[in-house]
Design an enzyme around this catalytic site. Structure first.
Site, PDB file in Angstrom:
ATOM      1  N   HIS A  89       0.824  -1.203   0.000  1.00  0.00           N
ATOM      2  CA  HIS A  89       0.000   0.000   0.000  1.00  0.00           C
ATOM      3  C   HIS A  89       0.862   1.258   0.000  1.00  0.00           C
ATOM      4  CE1 HIS A  89      -2.323   3.021   2.514  1.00  0.00           C
ATOM      5  NE2 HIS A  89      -3.029   2.948   1.405  1.00  0.00           N
ATOM      6  N   GLU A 101       1.994   1.876  -3.380  1.00  0.00           N
ATOM      7  CA  GLU A 101       0.874   2.438  -4.159  1.00  0.00           C
ATOM      8  C   GLU A 101       0.875   3.960  -4.028  1.00  0.00           C
ATOM      9  OE1 GLU A 101      -3.317   1.790  -2.749  1.00  0.00           O
ATOM     10  OE2 GLU A 101      -3.192   3.891  -3.375  1.00  0.00           O
ATOM     11  N   HIS A 102       1.060   4.451  -2.820  1.00  0.00           N
ATOM     12  CA  HIS A 102       1.151   5.893  -2.600  1.00  0.00           C
ATOM     13  C   HIS A 102       2.346   6.487  -3.334  1.00  0.00           C
ATOM     14  CE1 HIS A 102      -1.655   7.124   0.822  1.00  0.00           C
ATOM     15  NE2 HIS A 102      -2.003   5.885   0.529  1.00  0.00           N
ATOM     16  N   GLU A 151      -3.717   7.680   7.552  1.00  0.00           N
ATOM     17  CA  GLU A 151      -4.754   6.841   6.975  1.00  0.00           C
ATOM     18  C   GLU A 151      -5.090   5.677   7.905  1.00  0.00           C
ATOM     19  OE1 GLU A 151      -3.914   5.478   2.983  1.00  0.00           O
ATOM     20  OE2 GLU A 151      -5.797   4.365   2.851  1.00  0.00           O
TER      21      GLU A 151
END
Lengths: 451, 429
Positions: free
Chosen positions: A65, A68-69, A145
């Protein structure tokens, strides 16, 4: 009724027989899947990588993840933030998401701008630059997040702990967002390693749905993605979960008002779409319990006995890893979690002992047919359908087979799986024990100040 | 069946472009306004009916009445109990949806367009709209569920922040009210009946229809859905809002992340400043990854995962709102950055480059807003309910292109005045 609806749906779906998905594989292993849909001058472009949190290792959970950022943070050709600027300049919108089985990136644009999106996506597939300073800022964003989705979200916490307890060996035990401590200790090098290991054209597929011409799309794909060399993919260890041999129970204390209960049973996964039957029967069972507003949980537990303010069930047969059957709910005022647990399990036991009616099955089948027609209204929904099924190794051409198989499930098969899979031995139960907020917390406030 | 075949052939052969879809509007004999787009691309019909029956119309001591009235509509109607209604909907693959916001109570239906399914679905919709039973036992149950939801929400920082924010923006105005345990407790079946009879009238209704059907069919459907509605009095205006005094509200909470809102009552639907505000907001905080707030708060400093700004135009001036969440130790620092970005924007407006980028995205990207029946339906409902011109969609790209930096500065100066800013911080250190 079902046969008539099937006919209508078949007509609706065959309307796009000319635009049935088309596929081509480039020399470097990248698959391009195109579905022509001319209802509006727009297109969805997606790049899916078969790498998700299940491919991570302990100590760097969350890196899929995080990467992904970082994919938005600059390449050899683009400055950090430039990617989204270019999409916006083309009149587009973009985002990405990471799951346990895959990571996907997408843009929605006016159809003529598709080529530019491919150029951008191909560029970061091959040329990502992981700058230390950018990483330092973005890892903080990911921690925020996590706070938003999990730390401060009692039901999110319950779900996270449930999976971590249900699975001891399998990588599904780790949260996609990653453990906070792993995020705090992550480095740009970790993200770079991940990128180099998994981001290769032979580990990816591109989906385009919209007002496009398939041959033009293949041509564009060849031009933009064709030069990227294929990568040597590491082997993946199966890490199968040992058979669970006894019930597991956990408690989660968090600030909340209402208790919450989540149950998970170990289930078979769909691997051979043609030979297997039980996964389809389990999908039917989940729908009989919670597939629509007239389903059993809503009817019997929320409206009937009023033991629950909400109750749900779910099962996904198409996963790369291990499958679970989930049941969850919130008890009504004055009812205990123990009562609710008994009631939820009693509903399943009733299916096991009494079966389901043909009418109930019909109703679920009609839902699946109607859902396929409604999907035609959304290019994004169609692209997602293809993307998700492909991530598990099932070919998009088999989507209709899957639907037919689910529709072919008999009442006896549903009853049989309800009998077979819902004992104690493979069950994990997580209970939210709501903690009152510190005395007077929500009401107290500083006197409003005038400036 | 022939129609479905025809639709399929059309779908296969032609490029049915939705941009510039032809919107038709008329007044049904019942008095309801109808907005319609014929769209043969998929064998689906979507119908939505909006009433001036949103939360703002509920009496102050019975906040929650609008939502409960709306949600009980399909829990028993025309001799069918809620189970039968749910069964019949499921049997034809139809979906009922909608809800209630401040201004509107909405009921939406999605159905297959084949005549038998469509008629059965519309029949259910008609029953639910015209003969709701509001069974007492169902109301008790739904009140209990609503109360449980309120109690849970009151422990969540986001919910707490929203309620305190709206209350501070709209003290003594219905927009600032939320259902409470007490207010819901006071609601009786008689209240639902009375609210329904006085608000769910044809003259207060807007019917939006899009899909695989003709104008003639749409006319018949709209009339059938509305001719049996209660003879409710015409809509009354909501009270005027006032501008709040500038203030800061802090609320303690043990969460690890502070929730911060900043804003004020700002703009009505139909305001001529709508487009300059929209374009300006895109640059400030509405444009996602490319906005100033994202750049300063998230990209540069890593303070937040989500930071945004938006205008929510309503019948009365709806909010302008900036929102973000950041770890509690950082609340003060993050708020300072937001205030600085906003102040800079108000003082100087966007740069020419930012404006051109916004124009490109909003004008060129316009087709993305209407590339499905579902998206178009939302616009139809807004156009119909708020009395916007039928050319609203066609005008959009042109108006966006025409916006200047001066327009944006002037519009923001009119609608976003620091003297009236309300700031709410929940769980900040």
């Amino acid at each position: 009724m079902t046969r008539k609806l099937l006919f209508i749906a078949a007509l609706a779906l065959s309307a796009s027989a000319l635009a049935n998905p088309h596929e081509k594989t480039l020399a470097n292993g990248l698959r391009i899947i195109v579905q022509e849909d001319r209802r509006a001058p727009t297109a969805v472009h997606m790049a899916w990588y078969r790498a998700g949190s299940m491919d991570e290792v302990d100590g760097t959970s969350g890196v899929a993840h995080v990467l992904e950022h970082m994919m938005f943070k600059g390449t050899k050709n683009l400055k950090p933030g430039e990617f989204s600027k270019r999409v916006a300049a083309a009149g587009g919108r973009d985002n990405a998401f990471t799951s346990r089985d895959y990571t996907a990136y997408f843009q929605q644009v006016p159809a003529p701008r598709l080529g530019e999106m491919m150029a951008l996506e191909a560029d970061r597939m091959a040329n990502l630059v992981l700058d230390e300073k950018e990483f330092e800022q973005e890892i903080k964003v990911v921690m925020e997040e996590r706070r938003l989705r999990t730390e401060d979200n009692p039901q999110g916490l319950v779900y996270e702990k449930l999976l971590a307890a249900a699975f001891q060996a399998h990588p599904y035990r780790r949260p996609i967002i990653g453990w906070m401590n792993d995020l705090e200790n992550m480095t740009a090098a970790d993200a770079r390693d991940w990128y180099r290991r998994w981001y290769a054209p032979n580990n990816a597929y591109v989906i385009v749905v919209g007002d496009v011409n398939k041959d033009e799309v293949f041509r564009l794909a060849e031009r933009h993605y064709g030069r990227i060399p294929r990568g040597a993919l590491p082997g993946r260890k199966p890490q199968l979960e040992p058979t669970q041999v006894g019930i597991k129970r956990i408690e989660v204390k968090a600030p909340a008002k209402l208790p919450y209960l989540a149950l998970a049973w170990k289930m078979p996964v769909l691997r051979d779409i043609n030979k297997e039957r039980e996964p389809y029967a389990l999908e039917m069972l989940a729908a009989v319990l919670d597939g629509h507003d007239a389903a059993r949980f809503a009817r019997n537990l929320v409206r009937g006995s009023k033991i629950a303010v909400s109750a749900g069930a779910g099962y996904d047969a198409t996963v790369r890893g291990e499958a679970l059957f989930f049941v969850s709910g919130t008890p009504a005022e004055g009812r205990s979690v123990a009562d609710l647990e008994a009631a939820l399990r009693a509903e399943i036991a009733r299916v096991a002992s009494e079966g389901v009616s043909v009418q109930e099955l019909e109703r679920v089948k009609i839902q699946t047919i109607a859902a396929q027609v409604y999907k035609r209204d959304s290019m994004m929904a169609q692209a997602m359908e293809i993307g998700r099924i492909e991530a598990t190794g099932i070919h998009w051409r088999d989507i209709n087979t899957l639907l037919e198989k689910i529709r072919s499930v008999s009442a006896e098969e549903v009853q049989a799986v309800a009998k077979k899979y819902f004992g104690d031995a493979t069950l994990t139960v997580a209970v939210l024990d709501p903690q009152p907020l510190p005395e007077g917390a929500p009401q107290k406030s500083a006197p409003t100040t005038r400036h | 069946m022939k129609r479905v075949l025809l639709a399929c052939l059309l779908g296969a052969a032609a490029s049915l472009v939705q941009a510039g879809a032809k919107i038709e509007q008329w007044l049904a004999p019942s008095g309801a306004r109808v907005v319609f787009v014929e769209s043969r691309v998929v064998p689906i019909v979507d119908v939505q009916i909006d009433f001036a029956a949103g939360a703002a119309y509920a009496p102050a001591d019975k906040a929650g009445l609008a939502g409960l009235t709306r949600s009980l509509l399909d829990m028993g109607a025309g001799g069918l109990d809620e189970e039968k209604i749910a069964d019949r909907l499921a049997d034809i693959g139809a979906r009922l949806g909608g809800g209630a916001d401040n201004d509107r109570a909405s009921l939406s239906l999605r159905t297959l367009s084949s005549p038998r399914e469509r008629e059965a679905a519309l029949d259910l919709m008609r029953l639910v709209l015209q003969q709701p039973a509001f069974p007492a036992t169902v109301l008790e149950r739904e009140k209990a569920r609503t109360i449980a939801g309120i109690q849970e929400a009151d422990t969540r920082p986001a919910s707490i922040a929203t309620k305190r924010f709206m209350a501070a923006l709209y003290p003594d105005h219905p927009y600032g009210r939320f259902a409470t345990v007490e207010s819901v407790g006071r609601i009786s079946r008689d209240d639902l009946e009375a609210f329904y009879r006085s608000h769910y009238g044809a003259r207060r209704a807007v019917v939006s229809i899009i899909g695989d059907l003709s104008r003639a069919e749409a006319e018949a459907i709209a009339q059938r859905l509305t001719q049996g509605l209660p003879d409710a009095p015409p809509e009354v205006s909501l009270p005027d809002t006032a501008m709040p005094a500038r203030s800061t509200v802090r609320v303690d909470h043990p969460a690890s992340q502070a929730h911060i809102y900043l804003g004020l009552p700002a703009v009505r639907r139909g305001d001529p400043d709508h487009i300059p505000l929209l374009v300006g907001n895109y640059i400030l905080g509405g444009g996602g990854f490319v906005s100033r707030l994202m750049k300063e708060v998230r990209e540069k400093r890593g303070y937040a995962y989500s930071v945004y700004s938006y205008f929510q135009p309503q019948k009365q001036p709806g909010p302008f709102q900036i929102g973000l969440q950041t770890k509690r130790e950082q609340a003060g620092d993050a708020l300072k950055v937001v205030e600085d970005v906003l102040a800079e924007f108000l003082a100087r407006g966007p740069t020419g480059e930012e404006l051109e980028a916004a124009r490109r995205n909003l004008a060129d990207g316009f087709p993305l807003r209407i590339d499905s029946n579902r998206k178009l339906l939302e616009y139809l409902a807004i156009i119909g309910f708020y009395g916007l011109p039928l050319t609203y969609l066609d005008d959009f790209p042109r108006k966006v292109e025409a916006v200047t930096v001066a327009d944006i500065r002037a519009a923001f100066a009119r609608h976003v005045k620091p003297a009236h800013f309300v700031t709410v911080i929940v769980a900040g250190d």
